[in-house]
Design an enzyme around this catalytic site. Structure first.
Site, PDB file in Angstrom:
ATOM      1  N   LYS A  55       0.848  -1.196   0.000  1.00  0.00           N
ATOM      2  CA  LYS A  55       0.000   0.000   0.000  1.00  0.00           C
ATOM      3  C   LYS A  55       0.881   1.243   0.000  1.00  0.00           C
ATOM      4  CE  LYS A  55      -3.859  -2.363   2.209  1.00  0.00           C
ATOM      5  NZ  LYS A  55      -4.524  -2.804   3.425  1.00  0.00           N
ATOM      6  N   GLN A  99      -4.936  -1.438   9.447  1.00  0.00           N
ATOM      7  CA  GLN A  99      -4.823  -2.776   8.876  1.00  0.00           C
ATOM      8  C   GLN A  99      -5.444  -3.812   9.814  1.00  0.00           C
ATOM      9  OE1 GLN A  99      -3.697  -3.389   5.797  1.00  0.00           O
ATOM     10  NE2 GLN A  99      -3.940  -5.594   5.964  1.00  0.00           N
ATOM     11  N   ASP A 122     -11.245   2.853   4.011  1.00  0.00           N
ATOM     12  CA  ASP A 122     -11.647   1.444   3.995  1.00  0.00           C
ATOM     13  C   ASP A 122     -13.166   1.301   3.882  1.00  0.00           C
ATOM     14  OD1 ASP A 122      -9.986  -0.716   4.016  1.00  0.00           O
ATOM     15  OD2 ASP A 122      -9.695  -0.761   6.186  1.00  0.00           O
TER      16      ASP A 122
HETATM   17  N1  GUN Z   1      -6.929  -6.838   5.884  1.00  0.00           N
HETATM   18  C1  GUN Z   1      -7.240  -7.583   4.793  1.00  0.00           C
HETATM   19  N2  GUN Z   1      -7.977  -6.849   3.938  1.00  0.00           N
HETATM   20  C2  GUN Z   1      -8.140  -5.632   4.489  1.00  0.00           C
HETATM   21  C3  GUN Z   1      -8.794  -4.442   4.070  1.00  0.00           C
HETATM   22  O1  GUN Z   1      -9.411  -4.346   3.014  1.00  0.00           O
HETATM   23  N3  GUN Z   1      -8.730  -3.402   4.941  1.00  0.00           N
HETATM   24  C4  GUN Z   1      -8.075  -3.491   6.115  1.00  0.00           C
HETATM   25  N4  GUN Z   1      -8.058  -2.423   6.897  1.00  0.00           N
HETATM   26  N5  GUN Z   1      -7.442  -4.564   6.530  1.00  0.00           N
HETATM   27  C5  GUN Z   1      -7.478  -5.626   5.714  1.00  0.00           C
END
Ligand code: GUN
Length: 290
Positions: A55, A99, A122
């Site tokens: 990311k 995350q 998100d």
């Molecule tokens: N962990 C796995 N997929 C995601 C996601 O789309 N957002 C977040 N915050 N954590 C994740």
């Protein structure tokens, strides 16, 4: 038998990232500002570390200000909430992503509630989830969870007219199943959400023009369940004992029957981060009028 068309998520995600990069460059040239994405990682789950590093890297590539906050596994709830309050108050922060999964001693729902909904890239804050479920606001104007948004873009790349189609979503998670069902409903599909208690799943799936599989079980959806010509979006990313990644759909079977299908890897996966960057740009424009 003709083989299904492969939906190339890698290429579609790369095209989306270049559009975003061009827009960010334009904003920087006009205002000197750039969108800021802040990712918070608590602890050292190996998969999460890899996701956060990607990311960070891709946000830099599109010209954003990208910051990862790596906090120790023993971070307390109060310390994490204090970090979020700091990011909420900082006007240069447009997107905040915590995350998941968080270490077990932390309360995930309370953490998500503490993110400013205007910076919730998100799309998981109850205000954003509620706005999506309300169906009154166009999804393009909302912060929508990234994997569902990416799945919809892939679907629309092969099926521009979704209205009236039968869609079956397998899985009812907050992160994928529920929001993707809302997006399909918003696109005027007839939507069924199937899950672990669904009776005769094979016959439910067999009536679908669109199948979205988000169960987290390798090869769970069998080829013979799929209606000939259907479009299959495989959200699963499962690591097999030999280290290979595989989806929730038995690909070798399904590719013989479906009309179009996403591969794993190279399907939905690359779209998730591209959509995170898109949400960060959406948030920047809504907050700072870029
Ligand atoms: N962990 C796995 N997929 C995601 C996601 O789309 N957002 C977040 N915050 N954590 C994740």
């Amino acid at each position: 038998m003709p083989q299904a068309r492969l939906i190339d998520g890698k290429a579609i995600a790369a095209a989306l990232r270049s559009e975003i990069a061009a827009e960010v460059a334009g904003i920087r040239a006009a205002s000197g500002k750039v969108p800021g994405l802040h990712v918070v990682l608590v602890g050292d789950d190996p998969a999460s570390r890899v996701y956060v590093a990607s990311k960070e890297k891709l946000a830099v590539e599109v010209g954003m200000n990208s910051v990862a906050h790596r906090l120790p596994a023993e971070t307390t709830q109060a310390e994490l909430l204090a970090k979020l309050a700091e990011l909420n108050a900082d006007d240069t922060v447009d997107g905040i992503l915590v995350q998941l999964p968080l270490p077990k001693h932390l309360d995930t729902a309370d953490v998500i509630d503490a993110i400013d909904p205007a910076k919730d890239v998100d799309g998981l804050h109850p205000l954003n989830a509620g706005r999506l479920a309300g169906g009154k606001i166009a999804p393009e104007q909302l912060l929508v969870p990234c994997t569902p948004l990416g799945s919809m873009l892939l679907l629309k790349s092969v099926l521009p007219a979704l209205s009236g189609l039968e869609a079956v979503v397998i899985g009812r998670s907050e992160l994928v199943g529920r929001p993707v069902a809302q997006l399909l409903l918003q696109a005027d599909c007839t939507v069924t959400i199937a899950h672990s208690r669904t009776r005769d799943l094979a016959s439910v799936v067999r009536r679908a023009d669109i199948v979205v599989a988000a169960v987290g079980r390798p090869g769970f959806v069998r080829g013979e369940w799929i209606k000939p010509g259907a479009t299959v979006i495989d959200v699963g990313i499962n690591r097999l004992p030999d280290g290979k990644l595989t989806g929730d759909v038995a690909f070798a079977e399904a590719v013989e029957i479906a009309g179009a299908i996403t591969p794993v890897p190279g399907g939905v996966g690359p779209m998730t981060i591209a959509c995170l960057l898109r949400n960060t740009l959406t948030s920047f424009k809504a907050r700072r009028g870029g």
